[in-house]
Write an enzyme that holds these catalytic residues in place. Sequence first.
Site, PDB file in Angstrom:
ATOM      1  CG  HIS A 141      40.589  62.279  46.834  1.00  0.00           C
ATOM      2  ND1 HIS A 141      40.393  61.029  46.307  1.00  0.00           N
ATOM      3  CD2 HIS A 141      40.897  63.090  45.797  1.00  0.00           C
ATOM      4  CE1 HIS A 141      40.573  61.077  44.996  1.00  0.00           C
ATOM      5  NE2 HIS A 141      40.896  62.317  44.666  1.00  0.00           N
ATOM      6  NE  ARG A 176      47.990  64.458  42.022  1.00  0.00           N
ATOM      7  CZ  ARG A 176      47.283  63.714  41.183  1.00  0.00           C
ATOM      8  NH1 ARG A 176      46.995  62.479  41.486  1.00  0.00           N
ATOM      9  NH2 ARG A 176      46.874  64.203  40.038  1.00  0.00           N
ATOM     10  CE  LYS A 194      37.641  58.876  33.581  1.00  0.00           C
ATOM     11  NZ  LYS A 194      38.507  59.849  34.247  1.00  0.00           N
ATOM     12  CB  SER A 240      40.979  57.810  41.847  1.00  0.00           C
ATOM     13  OG  SER A 240      40.585  58.612  42.923  1.00  0.00           O
TER      14      SER A 240
END
Length: 159
Positions: free
Chosen positions: A17, A90, A41, A127
């Site tokens: 990040h 990514r 969440k 993460s």
Amino acid sequence: MRRAVCPGSFDPITNGHLDIISRASRLYDEVYVAVMINQSKKGLFEIDERIDLIRRVTAEYGNVRVEAFHGLLVDFCKQREIPAIVKGLRAVSDFDYELQMAQMNNGLSGVETLFIPTNPTYSFLSSSLVKEVATWGGDVSHLVPAEVLQALGERLRKD
């Protein structure tokens, strides 16, 4: 003033990040890091903790603002006159999803999305993966800033 936003949950912020945020901070006068609030969440870190960690690890850039957001990212952008979203990619699998989001955001508001390829060093990093490895006692010191490593250790020792 040229503004952009880097959105995400950042639970926790990783070196991947930071790579994207730092690169965006060199391209734009002001970069907002928008920390997503998802009521459904439960994260490892509370929103305020994430914001604090991100502010600490991005302080050296001087042009990064960190705020929470709830709702549509395009509304966040409209309220702050931000014409661009910066996202790191990514892999090809990221592109498929992010392209749909970029097209929807542009259709809703005209906000452009710019994709920055992730540094190959962080191409596998997320993460979720950091949290999983850290939970089982694995070494993530090379994947997160020192402040985040300390916070992870403290949080996981409590649980």
